[in-house]
Design an enzyme around this catalytic site. Structure first.
Site, PDB file in Angstrom:
ATOM      1  N   GLY A  19      56.526   5.870  57.024  1.00  0.00           N
ATOM      2  CA  GLY A  19      57.770   6.635  56.267  1.00  0.00           C
ATOM      3  C   GLY A  19      58.030   7.299  57.230  1.00  0.00           C
ATOM      4  O   GLY A  19      59.662   8.302  57.371  1.00  0.00           O
ATOM      5  N   THR A  20      57.437   8.041  58.202  1.00  0.00           N
ATOM      6  CA  THR A  20      57.489   9.006  59.298  1.00  0.00           C
ATOM      7  C   THR A  20      58.628   8.702  59.986  1.00  0.00           C
ATOM      8  O   THR A  20      59.850   9.343  60.602  1.00  0.00           O
ATOM      9  CB  THR A  20      55.981   9.308  60.117  1.00  0.00           C
ATOM     10  OG1 THR A  20      55.693  10.392  59.009  1.00  0.00           O
ATOM     11  CG2 THR A  20      56.947  10.440  61.107  1.00  0.00           C
TER      12      THR A  20
ATOM     13  N   SER B  94      57.634   4.327  52.215  1.00  0.00           N
ATOM     14  CA  SER B  94      56.214   3.952  52.867  1.00  0.00           C
ATOM     15  C   SER B  94      55.544   3.018  51.610  1.00  0.00           C
ATOM     16  O   SER B  94      55.074   2.947  50.554  1.00  0.00           O
ATOM     17  CB  SER B  94      55.823   5.494  52.848  1.00  0.00           C
ATOM     18  OG  SER B  94      54.199   5.485  53.961  1.00  0.00           O
TER      19      SER B  94
ATOM     20  N   CYS C  42      50.873  15.836  53.891  1.00  0.00           N
ATOM     21  CA  CYS C  42      51.739  15.083  54.855  1.00  0.00           C
ATOM     22  C   CYS C  42      50.936  15.782  55.950  1.00  0.00           C
ATOM     23  O   CYS C  42      52.318  15.527  56.638  1.00  0.00           O
ATOM     24  CB  CYS C  42      52.426  14.587  53.934  1.00  0.00           C
ATOM     25  SG  CYS C  42      52.560  13.961  52.314  1.00  0.00           S
TER      26      CYS C  42
ATOM     27  N   ASN D 107      58.022  15.794  47.670  1.00  0.00           N
ATOM     28  CA  ASN D 107      56.125  15.563  47.717  1.00  0.00           C
ATOM     29  C   ASN D 107      55.497  16.852  47.223  1.00  0.00           C
ATOM     30  O   ASN D 107      54.284  16.631  47.010  1.00  0.00           O
ATOM     31  CB  ASN D 107      56.038  14.990  49.060  1.00  0.00           C
ATOM     32  CG  ASN D 107      56.485  15.644  50.569  1.00  0.00           C
ATOM     33  OD1 ASN D 107      57.402  16.142  50.239  1.00  0.00           O
ATOM     34  ND2 ASN D 107      55.785  16.755  51.360  1.00  0.00           N
TER      35      ASN D 107
END
Ligand code: PLP
Length: 372
Positions: free
Chosen positions: A70-71, A194, A313, A150
């Site tokens: 995802g990053t 992700s 995260c 999140n």
């Protein structure tokens, strides 16, 4: 009893995913760019996974670009999107409640001379659409607003936002929503997702790039992924991600969440539920006034229960949540906040156990701290 309720941080990889991955680690380990049979086997796996994900999303396989997670997808969308559109304008819009992978990318653009605007959120964590309306102008080249938050699970109205975008590219970080709720693609140019949030492998994800949209790639080399992301593809992880999108679930997460929420409210006073009613079923954020969440977390750990104080995260584990702060929670409320997040293997029996253990831990610490 082991009860893992930190599934928004990461999930346990499913056995079926591991089985698929082993095949591409030990048997069909070719490079998809190789011309021989082993290469063709890997290429087939890549094609199958791309098709599985595209079908799941309602997209075209050519619109899926595999990334390291995802990053990377967030970074690629924001840095690459701004780079591709910089001649048309210099304004970037995001929200105060985004994940650091988005916020830090936007900050990088700030350093490069782009102007940035952070849209506020209300007490439920929802972006201020009136402010967004006012800010979007002809200069705006990129908007990045996440789908599901999140920390509290708030779902942003991305379809509505997409209608307002004018000339801008619209990116949505869908890392928490992918595989859990429908992602409306209409008008959305870019999404990030992700593998490890849906019982898939860690270190794999993808960027959906709407067929008509363009970004400038920043990983250069052999031209894999249609030239958008060079580097030999991580075939075992990609195949594992393809498998992960259609895994079955033990229990309806809405039921788990309702049971846990009602159970905690029934057992304890001075409890604040931070996740709005229509938030993601998989996330329940709760503030236990008169407690320190970090202490609660370690007490629950002794009972085999794994939760989070906010979002895990960020490597800045001690930092206070910028999301809860933006929602207007005070310091004491933030300090007493736990996030419970559900995966596909959680059960109702576990929730019963968790309610009892959380209530006992909260009562114990309130007594020690002479709270009320
Ligand atoms: N965006 C959101 C909303 C997340 O929750 C996470 C979680 O870590 C990420 C991005 C980063 O994804 P990854 O861990 O795959 O890099």
């Amino acid at each position: 009893m082991l009860v893992y309720l930190d599934n928004s941080a990461t999930t346990k990889q499913h056995k079926k995913v591991t089985e698929v991955m082993l095949r591409y680690m030990e048997e069909e380990y070719g490079n998809p760019s190789s011309l021989h049979r082993m290469g063709m086997g890997a290429e087939k796996a890549l094609k199958t996974a791309r098709r599985q994900i595209a079908d799941f999303l309602g997209a075209d396989p050519a619109e899926i670009i595999f990334t390291s997670g995802g990053t990377e997808a967030d970074n690629a969308a924001i840095l690459g999107g701004a780079e591709a559109k910089k001649r048309r304008g210099k304004k970037i819009i995001t929200s105060v409640a985004e994940h650091p992978a988005v916020i830090e990318s936007v900050k990088r653009l700030e350093e490069k001379g782009f102007s940035t605007v952070y849209i506020d959120v209300d007490s439920e964590g929802r972006v201020d659409l009136a402010q967004l309306d006012e800010e979007i102008d002809e200069e705006t080249i990129l908007i990045s607003i996440m789908h599901a938050n999140n920390e509290v699970g708030t779902i942003q109205p991305i379809s509505e936002i997409a209608k307002k975008k004018k000339n801008a590219l619209f990116h949505s970080d869908c890392v928490q929503s992918f595989g859990k709720i429908q992602i409306p693609l209409n008008g959305v140019d870019l999404i990030s997702a992700s593998g490890h949030k849906i019982h898939g492998p860690k270190g794999i994800g993808f960027l959906y790039l709407n067929g008509g949209a363009r970004i400038k790639p920043y990983l250069l080399g052999g031209g894999q992924e249609g030239g958008m992301r060079s580097g030999t593809e991580n075939i075992p992880a990609i195949a594992g991600l393809g498998e992960a999108v259609s895994l079955p679930s033990n229990q309806d997460p809405a039921k788990l969440k309702a049971y846990l929420k009602e159970g905690l409210l029934g057992e304890l006073k001075d409890v604040k539920i931070n996740s709005p009613k229509d938030s993601l079923d998989q996330i329940l954020s709760v503030s236990f006034l008169g407690t320190r969440a970090e202490v609660l977390l370690h007490t629950l750990e002794q009972d085999g229960i794994y939760v989070s104080t906010g979002s895990a995260c960020s490597s800045n584990k001690k930092g206070q949540s910028h999301v809860l702060h933006a929602m207007g929670l005070n310091h004491k409320e933030i300090q007493g906040t736990l996030r419970f997040s559900f995966g596909k293997e959680n059960t109702m029996e576990e929730m019963e156990y968790v309610v009892a253990k959380v209530a006992a831990a909260v009562n114990k610490f309130r007594k020690l701290g002479s709270f009320r």
